[in-house]
Design an enzyme around this catalytic site. Structure first.
Site, PDB file in Angstrom:
ATOM      1  N   SER A  26       0.839  -1.203   0.000  1.00 27.58           N
ATOM      2  CA  SER A  26       0.000   0.000   0.000  1.00 27.58           C
ATOM      3  C   SER A  26       0.874   1.253   0.000  1.00 27.58           C
ATOM      4  O   SER A  26       2.089   1.185   0.205  1.00 27.58           O
ATOM      5  CB  SER A  26      -0.924   0.019   1.226  1.00 27.58           C
ATOM      6  OG  SER A  26      -0.166   0.113   2.425  1.00 27.58           O
ATOM      7  N   GLY A  27       0.227   2.398  -0.221  1.00 27.18           N
ATOM      8  CA  GLY A  27       0.882   3.687  -0.087  1.00 27.18           C
ATOM      9  C   GLY A  27       2.145   3.855  -0.897  1.00 27.18           C
ATOM     10  O   GLY A  27       2.217   3.505  -2.082  1.00 27.18           O
ATOM     11  N   GLY A  29       5.005   2.306  -0.655  1.00 21.93           N
ATOM     12  CA  GLY A  29       5.622   1.056  -1.078  1.00 21.93           C
ATOM     13  C   GLY A  29       5.014   0.518  -2.354  1.00 21.93           C
ATOM     14  O   GLY A  29       5.726   0.081  -3.265  1.00 21.93           O
ATOM     15  N   ASP A  75       7.003  -9.884   8.590  1.00 16.86           N
ATOM     16  CA  ASP A  75       6.484  -9.138   9.730  1.00 16.86           C
ATOM     17  C   ASP A  75       7.674  -8.500  10.441  1.00 16.86           C
ATOM     18  O   ASP A  75       8.421  -9.172  11.153  1.00 16.86           O
ATOM     19  CB  ASP A  75       5.722 -10.069  10.667  1.00 16.86           C
ATOM     20  CG  ASP A  75       5.099  -9.319  11.845  1.00 16.86           C
ATOM     21  OD1 ASP A  75       5.331  -8.103  11.978  1.00 16.86           O
ATOM     22  OD2 ASP A  75       4.375  -9.958  12.635  1.00 16.86           O
ATOM     23  N   LEU A  76       7.835  -7.199  10.248  1.00 14.20           N
ATOM     24  CA  LEU A  76       8.980  -6.490  10.819  1.00 14.20           C
ATOM     25  C   LEU A  76       8.865  -6.289  12.322  1.00 14.20           C
ATOM     26  O   LEU A  76       9.807  -5.789  12.944  1.00 14.20           O
ATOM     27  CB  LEU A  76       9.154  -5.132  10.122  1.00 14.20           C
ATOM     28  CG  LEU A  76       9.720  -5.206   8.708  1.00 14.20           C
ATOM     29  CD1 LEU A  76       9.488  -3.894   7.967  1.00 14.20           C
ATOM     30  CD2 LEU A  76      11.204  -5.548   8.718  1.00 14.20           C
ATOM     31  N   ASN A 102      11.129   0.512   3.479  1.00  9.36           N
ATOM     32  CA  ASN A 102      10.034   1.469   3.338  1.00  9.36           C
ATOM     33  C   ASN A 102       8.939   1.334   4.400  1.00  9.36           C
ATOM     34  O   ASN A 102       8.338   2.322   4.790  1.00  9.36           O
ATOM     35  CB  ASN A 102       9.403   1.294   1.941  1.00  9.36           C
ATOM     36  CG  ASN A 102       8.044   1.937   1.825  1.00  9.36           C
ATOM     37  OD1 ASN A 102       7.919   3.127   1.589  1.00  9.36           O
ATOM     38  ND2 ASN A 102       6.987   1.136   1.994  1.00  9.36           N
ATOM     39  N   THR A 124       9.523  -1.651  15.114  1.00  6.64           N
ATOM     40  CA  THR A 124       9.221  -1.999  13.718  1.00  6.64           C
ATOM     41  C   THR A 124      10.012  -1.137  12.740  1.00  6.64           C
ATOM     42  O   THR A 124      10.723  -1.646  11.883  1.00  6.64           O
ATOM     43  CB  THR A 124       7.713  -1.832  13.447  1.00  6.64           C
ATOM     44  OG1 THR A 124       6.970  -2.656  14.355  1.00  6.64           O
ATOM     45  CG2 THR A 124       7.374  -2.223  12.010  1.00  6.64           C
ATOM     46  N   SER A 153      11.832  10.579   7.551  1.00  9.21           N
ATOM     47  CA  SER A 153      10.632  11.409   7.520  1.00  9.21           C
ATOM     48  C   SER A 153      10.972  12.851   7.862  1.00  9.21           C
ATOM     49  O   SER A 153      12.003  13.130   8.495  1.00  9.21           O
ATOM     50  CB  SER A 153       9.609  10.871   8.529  1.00  9.21           C
ATOM     51  OG  SER A 153       8.564  11.792   8.760  1.00  9.21           O
ATOM     52  N   TYR A 174       3.963   7.432  27.303  1.00 13.55           N
ATOM     53  CA  TYR A 174       3.933   7.221  25.849  1.00 13.55           C
ATOM     54  C   TYR A 174       3.381   8.451  25.138  1.00 13.55           C
ATOM     55  O   TYR A 174       2.345   8.993  25.513  1.00 13.55           O
ATOM     56  CB  TYR A 174       3.078   6.003  25.505  1.00 13.55           C
ATOM     57  CG  TYR A 174       2.847   5.839  24.011  1.00 13.55           C
ATOM     58  CD1 TYR A 174       3.872   5.407  23.173  1.00 13.55           C
ATOM     59  CD2 TYR A 174       1.602   6.141  23.434  1.00 13.55           C
ATOM     60  CE1 TYR A 174       3.669   5.263  21.806  1.00 13.55           C
ATOM     61  CE2 TYR A 174       1.389   5.992  22.071  1.00 13.55           C
ATOM     62  CZ  TYR A 174       2.428   5.565  21.263  1.00 13.55           C
ATOM     63  OH  TYR A 174       2.229   5.431  19.904  1.00 13.55           O
TER      64      TYR A 174
END
Length: 305
Positions: A26-27, A29, A75-76, A102, A124, A153, A174
Site C-alpha cells: 500500500s501507499g 511502497g 512481519d517487521l 520502506n 518496527t 521522515s 507514551y
C-alpha cells in the site's frame, strides 16, 4: 549537474535487477513497486498481510501485465520471522540489487509492542529494518552495484525529534509523535552509520536515505482532524512522494550517505534533490551509541564477508 524536476522518466531500465521493498502492499511502497515494475525490475513485495499483498500484485499487473513480481510474507515486528524471511529469500535468490526499507508504523494512539516487547514504532520502523538489513547484508554485498535505501521522515528534523535514551521504549509517558519521530530519526542515523561502516570495510554497496516530504497516504489515519486538514492543504500525491526513494534507488549519480527529499517548502513538497540530514543524525557519537544499543537489543551484529 543535478537533474531538475527528476521524475520516473529519468529512471534507467532496471531489467536484470532484483529489488526488495518492505511494506509494498500500500501507499508509498506500492507506488514504488509499480514504478520499478514498469522499468522491468524484478520486484519482491514484502508484506505482513499476504491477502493485501496479493491485491497489490493484482493492481500492478493491471498496469503492467508483464511485470516480474514475487510476494513474500514479512512481519517487521517479529525478529524471528525476519530471520526466517531472510533464509527463505537467500534460498530463492543469489543476488539482491536494492533493498528499500520502506515499511512503517505511524503514531498509533496507544502504545503497542512488538513480538520481542519493543515499543511498536521504534521496534518496527528501526529495529525491524536494522535486523532485516543485517540478515541480507551478505547477499547485497555480493551483488555488484547494490544499494540500501532507508526511508526517514520530515519529523526526524523537527524540534523535539530525539533519541530518548532514558525512555527508549516509551514505557513511561507514551507520546505517539515523540515515539514516531524517534523511530524516523533512528532510521536516518542508521542509514548514515551503515554507509560509514560499508565504506570503512571497503564495500561497494552504498546506503542512501530518502523521505517523501508531506505525502497523503494511509499512514495519516492516526492524525485525526489535523491530519485531514494538512492532507487537504499541503500534502502532495503519492506519485510525487515516491520520487525521492526512486531516485535514491535508481539514479546512477547517487552517492552513499546522501539524503533525498523534496526541494520546496522546507522539503515538504517538490521534486527530489539532496536534502541535509538533521544535526543530531550527523553526531557520530550518538549514531554509534544507537548502533551498539540496536545490536544489543536484537542480539545481532553486522559482519561483512
Amino acid at each position: 549537474m543535478m537533474t531538475k524536476k527528476w521524475n520516473t522518466q529519468h529512471i534507467p531500465s532496471q531489467k536484470g535487477k532484483t529489488i526488495l521493498i518492505t511494506g509494498a502492499n500500500s501507499g508509498l511502497g506500492l507506488g514504488t513497486a509499480k514504478a520499478l515494475a514498469k522499468k522491468e525490475a524484478h520486484v519482491i513485495l514484502a508484506a505482513r498481510n499476504l491477502k493485501k499483498g496479493q491485491s497489490a500484485i493484482n493492481e500492478i499487473l493491471k498496469e503492467t501485465p508483464n511485470a516480474s513480481l514475487d510476494l513474500m510474507q514479512l512481519d517487521l515486528s517479529d525478529i524471528n520471522t525476519i530471520k526466517q524471511f531472510a533464509i527463505e529469500l537467500k534460498a530463492k535468490y543469489s543476488q539482491l540489487h536494492t533493498l528499500i526499507n520502506n515499511a512503517g508504523v505511524m503514531m498509533p494512539q496507544e502504545r503497542l509492542e512488538t513480538k520481542q516487547g519493543f515499543e511498536g514504532q521504534f521496534g518496527t520502523n528501526h529495529l525491524g529494518h536494522f535486523v532485516l538489513t543485517r540478515e541480507l547484508i551478505d547477499l547485497l554485498d555480493n551483488t555488484p552495484g547494490a544499494r540500501i535505501v532507508t526511508l526517514s521522515s520530515l519529523v526526524a528534523k523537527m524540534g523535539d525529534a530525539d533519541i530518548y535514551w532514558d525512555n527508549l521504549q516509551f514505557e513511561r509517558d507514551y507520546h505517539k509523535m515523540k515515539s514516531y519521530s524517534q523511530s524516523k530519526l533512528a532510521n536516518m542515523m542508521f542509514g548514515l552509520e551503515l554507509d560509514k561502516m560499508l565504506r570503512e570495510n571497503g564495500s561497494k554497496t552504498i546506503s542512501v536515505l530518502a523521505h517523501p516530504g508531506y505525502t497523503a497516504t494511509n499512514l495519516q489515519q492516526h492524525m485525526g482532524l489535523q491530519g485531514m486538514i494538512l492532507n487537504f492543504f499541503l500534502a502532495q500525491k503519492v506519485e510525487m512522494g515516491i520520487l525521492p526513494s526512486l531516485r535514491a534507488a535508481t539514479d546512477p549519480s547517487v552517492k552513499g550517505g546522501e539524503y533525498y527529499g523534496p526541494a520546496n517548502m522546507r522539503n515538504w513538497r517538490g521534486y527530489p534533490v539532496v536534502n541535509k540530514p538533521s544535526k543530531k543524525a550527523l553526531d557520530l557519537n550518538e549514531r554509534r551509541k544507537l548502533w551498539e544499543i540496536s545490536e544489543q537489543l536484537t542480539n545481532s551484529s553486522f559482519q561483512l564477508s
